[in-house]
Design a protein around this motif. Sequence first.
Motif, PDB file in Angstrom:
ATOM      1  N   LYS A   4       0.831  -1.214   0.000  1.00 12.65           N
ATOM      2  CA  LYS A   4       0.000   0.000   0.000  1.00 12.65           C
ATOM      3  C   LYS A   4       0.861   1.258   0.000  1.00 12.65           C
ATOM      4  O   LYS A   4       0.574   2.214  -0.718  1.00 12.65           O
ATOM      5  N   GLN A   5       1.925   1.257   0.767  1.00 12.02           N
ATOM      6  CA  GLN A   5       2.820   2.411   0.810  1.00 12.02           C
ATOM      7  C   GLN A   5       3.494   2.635  -0.544  1.00 12.02           C
ATOM      8  O   GLN A   5       3.663   3.773  -0.973  1.00 12.02           O
ATOM      9  N   LEU A   6       3.886   1.552  -1.212  1.00 13.58           N
ATOM     10  CA  LEU A   6       4.505   1.666  -2.535  1.00 13.58           C
ATOM     11  C   LEU A   6       3.530   2.264  -3.547  1.00 13.58           C
ATOM     12  O   LEU A   6       3.889   3.160  -4.311  1.00 13.58           O
ATOM     13  N   ILE A   7       2.303   1.772  -3.532  1.00 13.12           N
ATOM     14  CA  ILE A   7       1.289   2.289  -4.457  1.00 13.12           C
ATOM     15  C   ILE A   7       0.994   3.757  -4.153  1.00 13.12           C
ATOM     16  O   ILE A   7       0.874   4.574  -5.077  1.00 13.12           O
ATOM     17  N   ASP A   8       0.894   4.105  -2.895  1.00 16.74           N
ATOM     18  CA  ASP A   8       0.659   5.499  -2.511  1.00 16.74           C
ATOM     19  C   ASP A   8       1.797   6.400  -2.980  1.00 16.74           C
ATOM     20  O   ASP A   8       1.569   7.514  -3.452  1.00 16.74           O
ATOM     21  N   LYS A   9       3.026   5.924  -2.873  1.00 17.84           N
ATOM     22  CA  LYS A   9       4.192   6.705  -3.298  1.00 17.84           C
ATOM     23  C   LYS A   9       4.176   6.919  -4.813  1.00 17.84           C
ATOM     24  O   LYS A   9       4.456   8.025  -5.292  1.00 17.84           O
ATOM     25  N   VAL A  10       3.825   5.867  -5.573  1.00 17.43           N
ATOM     26  CA  VAL A  10       3.732   5.994  -7.030  1.00 17.43           C
ATOM     27  C   VAL A  10       2.645   7.005  -7.399  1.00 17.43           C
ATOM     28  O   VAL A  10       2.860   7.869  -8.257  1.00 17.43           O
ATOM     29  N   ASP A  11       1.490   6.914  -6.758  1.00 20.56           N
ATOM     30  CA  ASP A  11       0.406   7.866  -7.020  1.00 20.56           C
ATOM     31  C   ASP A  11       0.824   9.290  -6.692  1.00 20.56           C
ATOM     32  O   ASP A  11       0.530  10.226  -7.438  1.00 20.56           O
ATOM     33  N   GLU A  12       1.517   9.456  -5.588  1.00 25.20           N
ATOM     34  CA  GLU A  12       1.983  10.780  -5.163  1.00 25.20           C
ATOM     35  C   GLU A  12       2.945  11.382  -6.193  1.00 25.20           C
ATOM     36  O   GLU A  12       2.806  12.542  -6.586  1.00 25.20           O
ATOM     37  N   LEU A  13       3.906  10.579  -6.646  1.00 28.84           N
ATOM     38  CA  LEU A  13       4.862  11.053  -7.644  1.00 28.84           C
ATOM     39  C   LEU A  13       4.160  11.396  -8.955  1.00 28.84           C
ATOM     40  O   LEU A  13       4.444  12.427  -9.575  1.00 28.84           O
ATOM     41  N   SER A  14       3.270  10.524  -9.375  1.00 28.90           N
ATOM     42  CA  SER A  14       2.542  10.735 -10.624  1.00 28.90           C
ATOM     43  C   SER A  14       1.712  12.013 -10.577  1.00 28.90           C
ATOM     44  O   SER A  14       1.731  12.813 -11.513  1.00 28.90           O
ATOM     45  N   ASP A  15       0.991  12.204  -9.485  1.00 27.47           N
ATOM     46  CA  ASP A  15       0.159  13.403  -9.348  1.00 27.47           C
ATOM     47  C   ASP A  15       0.995  14.675  -9.291  1.00 27.47           C
ATOM     48  O   ASP A  15       0.628  15.696  -9.872  1.00 27.47           O
ATOM     49  N   ALA A  16       2.119  14.610  -8.611  1.00 24.55           N
ATOM     50  CA  ALA A  16       2.938  15.802  -8.418  1.00 24.55           C
ATOM     51  C   ALA A  16       3.733  16.193  -9.660  1.00 24.55           C
ATOM     52  O   ALA A  16       3.892  17.383  -9.947  1.00 24.55           O
ATOM     53  N   TYR A  17       4.218  15.222 -10.396  1.00 27.94           N
ATOM     54  CA  TYR A  17       5.152  15.530 -11.471  1.00 27.94           C
ATOM     55  C   TYR A  17       4.684  15.157 -12.879  1.00 27.94           C
ATOM     56  O   TYR A  17       5.082  15.808 -13.847  1.00 27.94           O
ATOM     57  N   CYS A  18       3.891  14.122 -13.026  1.00 32.24           N
ATOM     58  CA  CYS A  18       3.569  13.615 -14.366  1.00 32.24           C
ATOM     59  C   CYS A  18       2.347  14.279 -14.987  1.00 32.24           C
ATOM     60  O   CYS A  18       2.319  14.497 -16.196  1.00 32.24           O
ATOM     61  N   LYS A  19       1.364  14.570 -14.182  1.00 34.85           N
ATOM     62  CA  LYS A  19       0.169  15.215 -14.728  1.00 34.85           C
ATOM     63  C   LYS A  19       0.534  16.642 -15.126  1.00 34.85           C
ATOM     64  O   LYS A  19       1.053  17.411 -14.341  1.00 34.85           O
ATOM     65  N   GLY A  20       0.299  16.951 -16.384  1.00 33.32           N
ATOM     66  CA  GLY A  20       0.622  18.282 -16.884  1.00 33.32           C
ATOM     67  C   GLY A  20       2.069  18.437 -17.312  1.00 33.32           C
ATOM     68  O   GLY A  20       2.522  19.556 -17.551  1.00 33.32           O
ATOM     69  N   CYS A  21       2.803  17.335 -17.429  1.00 31.59           N
ATOM     70  CA  CYS A  21       4.208  17.394 -17.840  1.00 31.59           C
ATOM     71  C   CYS A  21       4.299  17.892 -19.278  1.00 31.59           C
ATOM     72  O   CYS A  21       3.729  17.308 -20.196  1.00 31.59           O
ATOM     73  N   LEU A  22       5.024  18.969 -19.485  1.00 29.57           N
ATOM     74  CA  LEU A  22       5.150  19.559 -20.811  1.00 29.57           C
ATOM     75  C   LEU A  22       5.979  18.692 -21.750  1.00 29.57           C
ATOM     76  O   LEU A  22       5.704  18.641 -22.950  1.00 29.57           O
ATOM     77  N   LEU A  23       6.996  18.029 -21.232  1.00 25.46           N
ATOM     78  CA  LEU A  23       7.807  17.158 -22.084  1.00 25.46           C
ATOM     79  C   LEU A  23       6.992  15.987 -22.610  1.00 25.46           C
ATOM     80  O   LEU A  23       7.062  15.652 -23.790  1.00 25.46           O
ATOM     81  N   LYS A  24       6.228  15.374 -21.740  1.00 28.27           N
ATOM     82  CA  LYS A  24       5.394  14.252 -22.167  1.00 28.27           C
ATOM     83  C   LYS A  24       4.392  14.710 -23.226  1.00 28.27           C
ATOM     84  O   LYS A  24       4.204  14.042 -24.243  1.00 28.27           O
ATOM     85  N   ALA A  25       3.765  15.858 -23.009  1.00 34.11           N
ATOM     86  CA  ALA A  25       2.796  16.381 -23.969  1.00 34.11           C
ATOM     87  C   ALA A  25       3.462  16.674 -25.314  1.00 34.11           C
ATOM     88  O   ALA A  25       2.909  16.358 -26.375  1.00 34.11           O
ATOM     89  N   HIS A  26       4.641  17.259 -25.269  1.00 30.56           N
ATOM     90  CA  HIS A  26       5.370  17.572 -26.503  1.00 30.56           C
ATOM     91  C   HIS A  26       5.731  16.306 -27.269  1.00 30.56           C
ATOM     92  O   HIS A  26       5.474  16.210 -28.480  1.00 30.56           O
TER      93      HIS A  26
END
Length: 58
Positions: A4-26
């Motif tokens: 559960k802690q691992l999944i929470d950490k992945v979700d936290e990282l994804s929400d903080a850095y991946c959503k709205g990432c300009l490089l990924k969108a480009h």
Amino acid sequence: MDRKQLIDKVDELSDAYCKGCLLKAHFRKEYGKTHAHRFCIEECTVGREIRRYGEKLG
């Protein structure tokens, strides 16, 4: 860390850095989903961290 802690950490990282990432969108716009995904997994420092947590889950 338990599962559960691992999944929470992945979700936290994804929400903080991946959503709205300009490089990924480009990369997705210019080269397609596969290239953008590959960039995130292999070259992005946040993506590498998420992959490391995923390997611990698997």
